[in-house]
Design a protein around this motif. Structure first.
Motif, PDB file in Angstrom:
ATOM      1  N   ASN A  12       0.862  -1.168   0.000  1.00  0.00           N
ATOM      2  CA  ASN A  12       0.000   0.000   0.000  1.00  0.00           C
ATOM      3  C   ASN A  12       0.907   1.229   0.000  1.00  0.00           C
ATOM      4  OD1 ASN A  12      -2.007   1.867   0.310  1.00  0.00           O
ATOM      5  ND2 ASN A  12      -2.869   0.962   2.161  1.00  0.00           N
ATOM      6  N   LYS A  14       0.273   4.316  -0.901  1.00  0.00           N
ATOM      7  CA  LYS A  14      -0.367   5.561  -0.474  1.00  0.00           C
ATOM      8  C   LYS A  14      -0.397   5.689   1.055  1.00  0.00           C
ATOM      9  CE  LYS A  14      -3.036   8.086  -2.545  1.00  0.00           C
ATOM     10  NZ  LYS A  14      -2.870   9.463  -3.011  1.00  0.00           N
ATOM     11  N   ASP A  18      -0.466   9.221   3.131  1.00  0.00           N
ATOM     12  CA  ASP A  18      -1.666   9.691   3.821  1.00  0.00           C
ATOM     13  C   ASP A  18      -1.584   9.607   5.339  1.00  0.00           C
ATOM     14  OD1 ASP A  18      -2.798  10.195   1.354  1.00  0.00           O
ATOM     15  OD2 ASP A  18      -3.847   8.272   1.265  1.00  0.00           O
ATOM     16  N   ASN A  45      -4.512  -6.971  -3.719  1.00  0.00           N
ATOM     17  CA  ASN A  45      -4.417  -5.522  -3.798  1.00  0.00           C
ATOM     18  C   ASN A  45      -4.852  -4.916  -2.468  1.00  0.00           C
ATOM     19  OD1 ASN A  45      -4.451  -2.856  -4.497  1.00  0.00           O
ATOM     20  ND2 ASN A  45      -5.676  -3.116  -6.327  1.00  0.00           N
ATOM     21  N   LYS A  47      -4.946  -1.570  -1.931  1.00  0.00           N
ATOM     22  CA  LYS A  47      -5.394  -0.201  -2.144  1.00  0.00           C
ATOM     23  C   LYS A  47      -6.788  -0.012  -1.531  1.00  0.00           C
ATOM     24  CE  LYS A  47      -5.292   3.080  -5.933  1.00  0.00           C
ATOM     25  NZ  LYS A  47      -5.283   3.209  -7.379  1.00  0.00           N
ATOM     26  N   ASP A  48      -7.003   1.078  -0.817  1.00  0.00           N
ATOM     27  CA  ASP A  48      -8.278   1.420  -0.175  1.00  0.00           C
ATOM     28  C   ASP A  48      -8.697   0.444   0.920  1.00  0.00           C
ATOM     29  OD1 ASP A  48      -8.516   3.603  -1.885  1.00  0.00           O
ATOM     30  OD2 ASP A  48      -9.631   2.449  -3.381  1.00  0.00           O
ATOM     31  N   SER A  49      -7.808  -0.414   1.383  1.00  0.00           N
ATOM     32  CA  SER A  49      -8.183  -1.339   2.448  1.00  0.00           C
ATOM     33  C   SER A  49      -7.833  -0.734   3.810  1.00  0.00           C
ATOM     34  CB  SER A  49      -7.488  -2.681   2.263  1.00  0.00           C
ATOM     35  OG  SER A  49      -6.105  -2.534   2.317  1.00  0.00           O
ATOM     36  N   TYR A  50      -8.507  -1.226   4.829  1.00  0.00           N
ATOM     37  CA  TYR A  50      -8.291  -0.740   6.191  1.00  0.00           C
ATOM     38  C   TYR A  50      -8.612  -1.850   7.169  1.00  0.00           C
ATOM     39  CZ  TYR A  50     -13.383  -0.256   6.123  1.00  0.00           C
ATOM     40  OH  TYR A  50     -14.718  -0.505   6.012  1.00  0.00           O
ATOM     41  N   ASN A  62     -12.068  -4.496   2.681  1.00  0.00           N
ATOM     42  CA  ASN A  62     -11.797  -3.935   1.349  1.00  0.00           C
ATOM     43  C   ASN A  62     -10.502  -4.417   0.684  1.00  0.00           C
ATOM     44  OD1 ASN A  62     -14.021  -2.540   0.630  1.00  0.00           O
ATOM     45  ND2 ASN A  62     -13.038  -0.539   0.609  1.00  0.00           N
ATOM     46  N   HIS A  64      -8.678  -6.644  -1.866  1.00  0.00           N
ATOM     47  CA  HIS A  64      -9.125  -7.391  -3.031  1.00  0.00           C
ATOM     48  C   HIS A  64      -8.159  -8.521  -3.340  1.00  0.00           C
ATOM     49  CE1 HIS A  64      -9.901  -8.303  -7.266  1.00  0.00           C
ATOM     50  NE2 HIS A  64     -11.136  -7.906  -7.009  1.00  0.00           N
ATOM     51  N   VAL A 106      -3.887   0.747   9.305  1.00  0.00           N
ATOM     52  CA  VAL A 106      -3.695   0.743   7.861  1.00  0.00           C
ATOM     53  C   VAL A 106      -2.813  -0.447   7.470  1.00  0.00           C
ATOM     54  CG1 VAL A 106      -2.901   2.110   5.904  1.00  0.00           C
ATOM     55  CG2 VAL A 106      -3.687   3.256   7.966  1.00  0.00           C
TER      56      VAL A 106
END
Length: 156
Positions: A12, A14, A18, A45, A47-50, A62, A64, A106
């Motif tokens: 991840n 990002k 962030d 993936n 990305k956008d997971s939490y 989230n 994938h 995260v």
């Protein structure tokens, strides 16, 4: 093998942009039959997971994991919620830390270690826009300094 080491499957990128990561935890992950095969093929993936603490357990939302090609009817749901395996004392620490304002769990990266899939989760405090800009300026300045130093070395 140290925490966070192994064959990296997903990262991840990002997350460090962030969040300012204060602590990291290595967690095992509960998977269904064909999920580990997809992960070994690098089809995950973050990305956008939490991650979230729910009822004394930690869950990853989230993330994938693509369906396995030869999985036919035994395939899994790609975006299902997956349970993370942590020690009780770590979960208690995370419960206290996530109750504070601005902190989140995260997932930083997923990797294979000794045949098992592991997730490195970080306790991070969300960055404001000006913090992100400041970090980019520092990164740019460091890059310029290294470039100038390298060019100077070439001259000699």
């Amino acid at each position: 093998m140290p925490k966070g080491m192994g064959k990296v499957v997903a990262q991840n990128k990002k997350a460090n942009h962030d969040f300012s990561i204060e602590e990291t935890y290595e967690a095992g992950i509960v998977l269904q039959g064909t999920e580990i095969k997809s992960i070994r093929n690098g089809r995950a993936n973050l990305k956008d997971s939490y991650a979230r603490v729910e009822g004394g357990e930690v869950f990853l939302h989230n993330m994938h994991v693509s369906p396995y090609e030869q999985g036919n009817r035994y395939n899994h749901e790609p975006l299902r919620t997956r349970k993370l395996l942590l020690h009780k004392r770590e979960i208690v620490k995370l419960i206290g830390a996530t109750k504070e304002e601005g902190y989140a769990l995260v997932p930083l990266k997923m990797y294979l270690k000794n045949g098992y899939a592991k997730v490195l989760i970080g306790l991070g405090k969300g960055k404001k826009k000006y913090d992100k800009r400041e970090d980019l300026k520092k990164k740019e300045a460091k890059r310029d300094i290294e470039r100038a130093f390298r060019d100077r070395q070439k001259d000699y």
